[in-house]
Design an enzyme around this catalytic site. Structure first.
Site, PDB file in Angstrom:
ATOM      1  N   ASN A 212       0.843  -1.197   0.000  1.00 38.30           N
ATOM      2  CA  ASN A 212       0.000   0.000   0.000  1.00 38.30           C
ATOM      3  C   ASN A 212       0.878   1.246   0.000  1.00 38.30           C
ATOM      4  OD1 ASN A 212       0.619   0.702   2.853  1.00 38.30           O
ATOM      5  ND2 ASN A 212      -0.546  -1.167   3.279  1.00 38.30           N
ATOM      6  N   ASP A 281      -3.787  -6.171   4.095  1.00 38.19           N
ATOM      7  CA  ASP A 281      -4.907  -6.958   4.613  1.00 38.19           C
ATOM      8  C   ASP A 281      -5.034  -8.327   3.936  1.00 38.19           C
ATOM      9  OD1 ASP A 281      -5.778  -5.010   6.442  1.00 38.19           O
ATOM     10  OD2 ASP A 281      -6.816  -3.935   4.844  1.00 38.19           O
ATOM     11  N   PRO A 308      -2.864 -11.989   8.981  1.00 40.58           N
ATOM     12  CA  PRO A 308      -3.197 -11.915  10.408  1.00 40.58           C
ATOM     13  C   PRO A 308      -3.543 -10.482  10.829  1.00 40.58           C
ATOM     14  CG  PRO A 308      -1.160 -13.136  10.059  1.00 40.58           C
ATOM     15  CD  PRO A 308      -1.508 -12.514   8.748  1.00 40.58           C
TER      16      PRO A 308
END
Length: 403
Positions: A212, A281, A308
């Site tokens: 990201n 994610d 996780p």
């Protein structure tokens, strides 16, 4: 109310970069804050701004050479080094940083820097390629390891015409950093603080990954602020291009699994845990062992699985007395989503920001957030991430207090 820097003795070094003109504004700001300011100009800096300008703004004599005639007999680079409570170099050129890192003392400024016992703050300014050069990066690491402080550089329009990294921090931000250096409360002394920062990367194959836009700037600002306030800081960081703050233990990670393992290893000993990282994610259900090749224009289908939940794992395993701070980067229903996330992660404080707002998105040097805890919500104005870091730490320390 007295000025924040009332009576504090600040020595300003100005080197020969185009940003030298901004040092005039910095002197003015420091004086308005109550400081007593002396200025040392390098020979090249005096080509950009004459000594008389700084003498007029500071109200003090200006040192622009090793062999100027002093008002009274003294070794000026020694006496001024003893006088200073803090030294600021703005702009700090690549040349100045190289000489300082190597211990070269061939002019008034570098001689004073080697003699000064007070904290030193550098505000680098240079072309982006010079800033990224391995020699500059090595010099920077050396100086930070010795306890030298840094503010900036930022990204913006440079004298060469590029819009890139290397722009000197604004005088207001440098003045704020000086104030933080000299006036930082030691309210975290004796405490342990764990901060996570940056993105994680989830491998698709040996050359590609999912990630990201997180820059890590907020987490690094939090680590710097906590250390300045006396905490013993551990910074668990994903892959970023930032220079770590001085005096902070660094634990590098790449994937979300690595982030989880590092946080769970270090979390039990911490008093405050701040989850500022932005872990991916999702990750591929299975990473390819070899590079995935194009298939004659055919689409590629990826099977992803959730990574996780690091914050939730920490919230579940936290011991009594620990404070957990999390972040919520949202694009809609800010407070509603943040409150739900705080409950789900078993957190004490959530820092929520709408990443679609100007000045609040990934990679910006500023942020606009709302702090939410059991006492309610406080919307903060747009501020630098370093100033916000102090606001977050202050709020975290107030856990359990009533509104």
């Amino acid at each position: 109310m007295s000025a924040p820097l009332e009576g504090r003795r600040i020595l300003l070094g100005v080197t020969g970069g185009i940003a030298a003109y901004k040092a005039c504004d910095l002197v003015s700001r420091l004086k308005k804050a109550g400081a007593d300011v002396r200025v040392i100009l390098t020979e090249h800096a005096a080509r950009f701004v004459p000594p008389l300008t700084f003498q007029t703004l500071s109200g003090n004599p200006v040192a622009d050479g090793m062999f100027g005639q002093p008002a009274q007999w003294e070794l000026r680079h020694i006496s001024w080094a003893k006088w200073a409570e803090a030294v600021v170099v703005a702009p700090a050129t690549a040349n100045l940083m190289a000489k300082y890192a190597c211990g070269i003392a061939d002019d008034m400024l570098t001689s004073t820097l080697l003699a000064v016992p007070a904290p030193v703050l550098l505000a680098p300014a240079m072309n982006a390629n010079m800033w990224r050069h391995p020699a500059t990066r090595d010099n920077l690491k050396t100086l930070l390891a010795r306890g030298v402080h840094m503010v900036g550089p930022g990204r913006g329009h440079l004298a060469c015409g590029d819009d890139d990294d290397g722009r000197m921090a604004e005088p207001a931000d440098i003045a704020e950093a000086v104030q933080g250096l000299l006036c930082a409360a030691q309210d975290l002394k004796g405490m342990r603080v764990l901060v996570t920062a940056g993105p994680t990367r989830e491998a698709l194959d040996p050359v590609r990954y999912i990630s990201n836009h997180s820059s890590g700037k907020m987490g690094y600002a939090l680590a710097e602020a906590a250390a300045a306030r006396g905490a013993q800081v551990t910074l668990v960081t994903g892959p970023v291009s930032l220079v770590p703050p001085a005096g902070v233990r660094i634990v590098p990670v790449t994937s979300t699994e690595e982030l989880l393992a590092a946080v769970l290893e270090h979390a039990p000993a911490q008093d405050i845990i701040i989850q500022a990282a932005a872990p991916a994610d999702f990750c591929p259900a299975q990473a390819a062992e070899q590079k995935i090749k194009k298939q004659k224009g055919e689409p590629l289908t990826l099977t992803l699985q959730q990574t996780p939940d690091v914050a939730a794992a920490v919230g579940k395993a936290r011991r009594p007395g620990q404070t957990l701070v999390i972040f919520a980067a949202e694009t809609q229903r800010l407070e509603e989503n943040a409150r739900e996330k705080m409950a789900r992660k078993n957190a004490d404080l959530v820092v929520a920001n709408d990443v679609t707002r100007e000045g609040a998105g990934f990679g910006a040097d500023t942020n606009i957030v709302t702090l939410l805890d059991h006492r309610g919500a406080v919307e903060l104005p747009k501020m630098t991430k370093r100033a916000l870091a102090d606001a977050i730490l202050t709020r975290a320390l107030q856990k359990g207090e009533s509104v």
